[in-house]
Design a protein around this motif. Structure first.
Motif, PDB file in Angstrom:
ATOM      1  N   VAL A 151     -41.937  50.928 -36.807  1.00 27.14           N
ATOM      2  CA  VAL A 151     -43.006  51.681 -36.653  1.00 27.14           C
ATOM      3  C   VAL A 151     -43.181  52.128 -35.161  1.00 27.14           C
ATOM      4  CG1 VAL A 151     -45.197  50.073 -36.283  1.00 27.14           C
ATOM      5  CG2 VAL A 151     -43.179  49.433 -38.374  1.00 27.14           C
ATOM      6  N   ARG A 152     -42.873  51.482 -33.824  1.00 25.59           N
ATOM      7  CA  ARG A 152     -43.300  52.308 -32.964  1.00 25.59           C
ATOM      8  C   ARG A 152     -42.213  51.877 -32.136  1.00 25.59           C
ATOM      9  NH1 ARG A 152     -46.658  49.308 -28.864  1.00 25.59           N
ATOM     10  NH2 ARG A 152     -47.366  50.239 -27.278  1.00 25.59           N
ATOM     11  N   GLY A 153     -41.970  52.654 -31.065  1.00 23.64           N
ATOM     12  CA  GLY A 153     -40.432  52.632 -29.634  1.00 23.64           C
ATOM     13  C   GLY A 153     -41.125  52.642 -28.823  1.00 23.64           C
ATOM     14  N   VAL A 154     -40.794  52.082 -27.729  1.00 19.00           N
ATOM     15  CA  VAL A 154     -41.061  52.499 -25.822  1.00 19.00           C
ATOM     16  C   VAL A 154     -39.973  52.616 -25.069  1.00 19.00           C
ATOM     17  CG1 VAL A 154     -43.442  52.354 -25.832  1.00 19.00           C
ATOM     18  CG2 VAL A 154     -41.752  50.427 -25.475  1.00 19.00           C
ATOM     19  N   PHE A 155     -40.031  53.268 -23.826  1.00 21.56           N
ATOM     20  CA  PHE A 155     -38.946  52.293 -22.748  1.00 21.56           C
ATOM     21  C   PHE A 155     -39.680  51.277 -21.810  1.00 21.56           C
ATOM     22  CE2 PHE A 155     -38.014  56.663 -23.804  1.00 21.56           C
ATOM     23  CZ  PHE A 155     -36.838  57.098 -24.272  1.00 21.56           C
ATOM     24  N   LEU A 156     -38.805  50.535 -21.152  1.00 20.97           N
ATOM     25  CA  LEU A 156     -39.114  49.231 -21.101  1.00 20.97           C
ATOM     26  C   LEU A 156     -38.832  49.358 -19.510  1.00 20.97           C
ATOM     27  CD1 LEU A 156     -37.405  46.415 -22.837  1.00 20.97           C
ATOM     28  CD2 LEU A 156     -39.707  46.990 -23.017  1.00 20.97           C
ATOM     29  N   ASP A 157     -38.795  51.015 -18.708  1.00 16.86           N
ATOM     30  CA  ASP A 157     -38.913  51.140 -17.571  1.00 16.86           C
ATOM     31  C   ASP A 157     -39.360  51.497 -17.252  1.00 16.86           C
ATOM     32  OD1 ASP A 157     -37.335  52.959 -18.971  1.00 16.86           O
ATOM     33  OD2 ASP A 157     -35.308  52.514 -17.675  1.00 16.86           O
ATOM     34  N   GLU A 187     -40.592  59.885 -28.187  1.00 13.09           N
ATOM     35  CA  GLU A 187     -38.931  60.262 -27.994  1.00 13.09           C
ATOM     36  C   GLU A 187     -38.455  58.842 -27.124  1.00 13.09           C
ATOM     37  OE1 GLU A 187     -37.242  60.844 -23.168  1.00 13.09           O
ATOM     38  OE2 GLU A 187     -39.169  61.856 -23.810  1.00 13.09           O
ATOM     39  N   ALA A 188     -38.780  58.035 -27.733  1.00 14.87           N
ATOM     40  CA  ALA A 188     -37.773  56.658 -27.403  1.00 14.87           C
ATOM     41  C   ALA A 188     -37.260  56.004 -28.597  1.00 14.87           C
ATOM     42  CB  ALA A 188     -38.471  55.140 -27.229  1.00 14.87           C
ATOM     43  N   THR A 189     -38.019  56.843 -29.948  1.00 12.06           N
ATOM     44  CA  THR A 189     -37.646  56.454 -31.049  1.00 12.06           C
ATOM     45  C   THR A 189     -36.660  57.311 -31.968  1.00 12.06           C
ATOM     46  OG1 THR A 189     -39.539  57.755 -32.417  1.00 12.06           O
ATOM     47  CG2 THR A 189     -39.794  55.449 -31.859  1.00 12.06           C
ATOM     48  N   GLN A 190     -36.304  58.166 -30.939  1.00 11.61           N
ATOM     49  CA  GLN A 190     -35.592  59.710 -31.448  1.00 11.61           C
ATOM     50  C   GLN A 190     -33.721  58.658 -30.902  1.00 11.61           C
ATOM     51  OE1 GLN A 190     -35.954  63.170 -29.078  1.00 11.61           O
ATOM     52  NE2 GLN A 190     -38.124  63.730 -30.030  1.00 11.61           N
ATOM     53  N   TYR A 191     -33.621  57.159 -29.962  1.00 10.57           N
ATOM     54  CA  TYR A 191     -32.362  56.697 -29.596  1.00 10.57           C
ATOM     55  C   TYR A 191     -32.379  55.960 -30.531  1.00 10.57           C
ATOM     56  CZ  TYR A 191     -32.844  59.833 -25.525  1.00 10.57           C
ATOM     57  OH  TYR A 191     -32.835  61.363 -24.605  1.00 10.57           O
ATOM     58  N   VAL A 192     -32.894  55.645 -31.799  1.00 10.42           N
ATOM     59  CA  VAL A 192     -32.591  54.195 -32.195  1.00 10.42           C
ATOM     60  C   VAL A 192     -32.764  54.458 -33.851  1.00 10.42           C
ATOM     61  CG1 VAL A 192     -34.337  52.480 -33.802  1.00 10.42           C
ATOM     62  CG2 VAL A 192     -34.910  53.598 -31.469  1.00 10.42           C
ATOM     63  N   SER A 193     -31.176  53.747 -34.016  1.00 11.67           N
ATOM     64  CA  SER A 193     -30.553  54.791 -35.501  1.00 11.67           C
ATOM     65  C   SER A 193     -29.802  53.322 -35.747  1.00 11.67           C
ATOM     66  CB  SER A 193     -29.264  54.816 -34.791  1.00 11.67           C
ATOM     67  OG  SER A 193     -28.441  54.616 -33.431  1.00 11.67           O
ATOM     68  N   HIS A 252     -52.111  61.540 -25.176  1.00 11.47           N
ATOM     69  CA  HIS A 252     -50.878  62.345 -25.290  1.00 11.47           C
ATOM     70  C   HIS A 252     -49.332  62.333 -24.900  1.00 11.47           C
ATOM     71  CE1 HIS A 252     -49.155  66.558 -26.861  1.00 11.47           C
ATOM     72  NE2 HIS A 252     -48.557  66.627 -25.585  1.00 11.47           N
ATOM     73  N   GLY A 253     -49.609  61.186 -23.780  1.00 10.00           N
ATOM     74  CA  GLY A 253     -48.908  61.721 -23.143  1.00 10.00           C
ATOM     75  C   GLY A 253     -48.138  60.307 -23.594  1.00 10.00           C
ATOM     76  N   MET A 254     -48.825  59.359 -24.021  1.00  7.69           N
ATOM     77  CA  MET A 254     -48.651  57.581 -25.022  1.00  7.69           C
ATOM     78  C   MET A 254     -47.340  58.176 -25.613  1.00  7.69           C
ATOM     79  SD  MET A 254     -50.195  54.527 -25.653  1.00  7.69           S
ATOM     80  CE  MET A 254     -50.354  54.056 -23.759  1.00  7.69           C
ATOM     81  N   ALA A 255     -47.999  59.088 -27.259  1.00  8.68           N
ATOM     82  CA  ALA A 255     -48.011  59.561 -28.055  1.00  8.68           C
ATOM     83  C   ALA A 255     -46.465  60.595 -28.099  1.00  8.68           C
ATOM     84  CB  ALA A 255     -48.503  60.330 -28.242  1.00  8.68           C
ATOM     85  N   CYS A 256     -46.018  61.030 -27.054  1.00 11.32           N
ATOM     86  CA  CYS A 256     -44.847  61.619 -26.973  1.00 11.32           C
ATOM     87  C   CYS A 256     -43.852  60.827 -25.800  1.00 11.32           C
ATOM     88  CB  CYS A 256     -44.904  62.827 -26.150  1.00 11.32           C
ATOM     89  SG  CYS A 256     -46.028  64.238 -26.151  1.00 11.32           S
ATOM     90  N   ALA A 257     -44.449  59.732 -25.371  1.00  7.46           N
ATOM     91  CA  ALA A 257     -43.376  58.735 -25.062  1.00  7.46           C
ATOM     92  C   ALA A 257     -42.752  58.235 -26.001  1.00  7.46           C
ATOM     93  CB  ALA A 257     -43.896  57.477 -24.044  1.00  7.46           C
ATOM     94  N   GLU A 258     -43.363  58.022 -27.114  1.00 10.46           N
ATOM     95  CA  GLU A 258     -43.218  57.111 -28.121  1.00 10.46           C
ATOM     96  C   GLU A 258     -41.943  57.828 -28.978  1.00 10.46           C
ATOM     97  OE1 GLU A 258     -45.595  55.029 -30.046  1.00 10.46           O
ATOM     98  OE2 GLU A 258     -46.661  53.486 -28.716  1.00 10.46           O
TER      99      GLU A 258
END
Length: 104
Positions: free
Chosen positions: A98-104, A19-25, A11-17
């Motif tokens: 498709v997918r997005g993650v934070f790198l830090d 959340e990250a994609t919300q900042y991609v435009s 669940h935490g990983m899905a939420c992190a991904e």
């Protein structure tokens, strides 16, 4: 004990991904090559103020996936990165996250 989503992703990983994609435009620019095809240049960027993002994108041509998947790292406050024209010589094309993650 960690929670698991319906798709087997923690669940935490899905939420992190998510959340990250919300900042991609996607943004558009009027480059000569694309305008000549009656299109615009499509670029991708991050709107997060402090965190680096990695994003995977699939390209679609005339509504059909092409099998092309790209990966790019986006810096906070960085310049948008060009993907291509909204139209090829044979029809419209687009990119989908498709997918997005934070790198830090």
């Amino acid at each position: 004990m960690s929670s698991v989503s319906l798709w087997g992703v923690p669940h935490g990983m899905a939420c992190a991904e998510e959340e990250a994609t919300q900042y991609v435009s996607f943004v558009e620019d009027f480059t000569a090559q694309c305008v000549a095809r009656n299109g615009v240049q499509i670029l991708v960027k991050s709107s997060h103020p402090t965190r680096r993002l990695r994003v995977w994108l699939d390209r679609y041509h005339m509504g059909t996936g092409t099998g092309d998947r790209s990966r790019t790292d986006l810096e906070p406050g960085g310049e948008p990165q060009a993907l291509g024209c909204s139209r090829s010589s044979t029809g419209p094309q687009e990119w989908r996250i498709v997918r997005g993650v934070f790198l830090d």
